[in-house]
Design an enzyme around this catalytic site. Structure first.
Site, mmCIF file in Angstrom:
data_model
loop_
_atom_site.group_PDB
_atom_site.id
_atom_site.type_symbol
_atom_site.label_atom_id
_atom_site.label_comp_id
_atom_site.label_asym_id
_atom_site.label_seq_id
_atom_site.Cartn_x
_atom_site.Cartn_y
_atom_site.Cartn_z
ATOM 1 C CG HIS A 1 69.336 41.640 57.781
ATOM 2 N ND1 HIS A 1 69.104 42.980 57.570
ATOM 3 C CD2 HIS A 1 70.479 41.345 57.118
ATOM 4 C CE1 HIS A 1 70.057 43.476 56.802
ATOM 5 N NE2 HIS A 1 70.905 42.499 56.521
ATOM 6 C CD GLU B 1 72.792 43.112 59.927
ATOM 7 O OE1 GLU B 1 72.699 43.286 58.704
ATOM 8 O OE2 GLU B 1 71.810 42.869 60.656
#
Length: 259
Positions: free
Chosen positions: A85, A168
Site C-alpha cells: 500500500h 494508487e
C-alpha cells in the site's frame, strides 16, 4: 489504522445488511489485525469476504516479533491481503513527511510477500502508484512499471492470474486531495494493462484485475468505473461509512453488470 474492535464490528454488521446479499460483485473488507475475528463473525453467511491490510513473507512461524504470517491470516478467515500500500512505501522518514513515507517498503519485500501470500492461498492486492513529485517529474509510467514488474517478479502465469493490482495515485489520496480525472486514471490503467500484455501475454493481462485506489467516492464512481481497464476500486475513507461504501458497491455492481 481505523476502528476499534467494536466499531469495526458495527461497521461490518451494517455493511452485511446493506450489501451482503449481492452476488454479481466481489466485496472484501480489510480491517486492522485486531478486528479480523470480529469482522469475520459479522460477515459470516454473506457474500462479503475478509482480507488483511498487510502480511509478512515468512509462511508459518518464526522469530519475527510484531509480524503476522500468511498462515495466521488464513487461520483468521482471510482470503485476500493488501500488499505494498502507498502508505507503506516511501524512501525516507522525517517528522513532517506524510504517512506514505514512514515505512519505506521496497519492491523486494512486496515481491516476497506476494509470493508467500499466493503460496498460502491468499489473493494479493498489489498496490502501485506515483507521488505528486514523481508525476510532476513526468516519470509516472517509469515508477508504475517498476512497481508492477518488480512486485510481480518471478510469478508463474497461473499465479499472476490470481493477483489483483490496485493503482494508487498517491497525490490523489486523502482529505482535501483532488482525485485523478477519468482521463488520468484511464491513461495509467491502460498503461498497466499494456505493460502486462507485453511482459506476460494477452491471456494473463486480460485476467488480472486492476483496481482504482485514488479517493474513489460517491461523486466520481460513475465516471471512473465504466472505464474499460478499471475493474473495481480499492476504497479508503469512504469505506468507513456504511452508507458511502454501500453506495459505491451497489453502483459498481450496476456499472460493471452493463460494461
Amino acid at each position: 489504522m481505523n476502528e476499534t474492535i467494536r466499531e469495526a464490528q458495527e461497521l461490518a454488521t451494517g455493511l452485511a445488511k446493506e450489501i451482503g446479499h449481492l452476488t454479481n460483485i466481489d466485496m472484501v473488507l480489510c480491517p486492522p489485525y485486531t478486528a479480523l475475528f470480529a469482522v469475520r463473525e459479522a460477515i459470516h453467511g454473506t457474500n462479503i469476504k475478509l482480507g488483511a491490510q498487510d502480511v509478512f513473507w515468512e509462511p508459518v512461524n518464526g522469530e519475527f516479533t510484531g509480524e503476522i504470517s500468511p498462515a495466521m491470516l488464513v487461520d483468521a478467515g482471510c482470503q485476500y491481503v493488501i500488499i505494498g500500500h502507498s502508505e507503506r512505501r516511501g524512501t525516507k522518514y522525517e517528522p513532517t513527511t506524510p504517512a506514505y513515507r514512514l515505512f519505506q517498503e521496497k519492491n523486494e519485500s512486496v515481491n516476497l510477500k506476494v509470493k508467500s501470500a499466493l503460496n498460502s492461498g491468499l489473493v494479493p492486492i498489489v498496490c502501485v502508484g506515483e507521488t505528486l513529485e514523481e508525476r510532476n517529474q513526468g516519470i509516472t509510467e517509469k515508477v508504475v512499471a517498476d512497481h508492477v514488474l518488480n512486485g510481480l517478479l518471478g510469478l508463474t502465469p497461473e499465479e499472476l492470474k490470481k493477483t489483483v493490482i490496485a493503482y494508487e495515485p498517491v497525490w490523489a489520496i486523502g482529505k482535501g486531495k483532488t482525485p485523478a480525472t477519468p482521463q488520468q486514471a484511464a491513461e495509467v490503467h491502460q498503461f498497466i494493462r499494456a505493460l502486462l500484455n507485453t511482459q506476460f501475454g494477452a491471456e494473463v493481462a486480460a485476467s488480472i484485475r486492476i483496481q482504482y485506489g485514488g479517493s474513489l467516492n460517491e461523486k466520481n464512481v460513475a465516471d471512473l468505473l465504466p472505464i474499460p481497464d478499471i475493474d473495481g476500486g480499492l476504497v479508503g475513507g469512504a469505506s468507513l461509512k456504511v452508507d458511502a461504501f454501500s453506495f459505491l458497491v451497489k453502483k459498481a455492481a450496476e456499472i460493471k453488470n452493463y460494461c
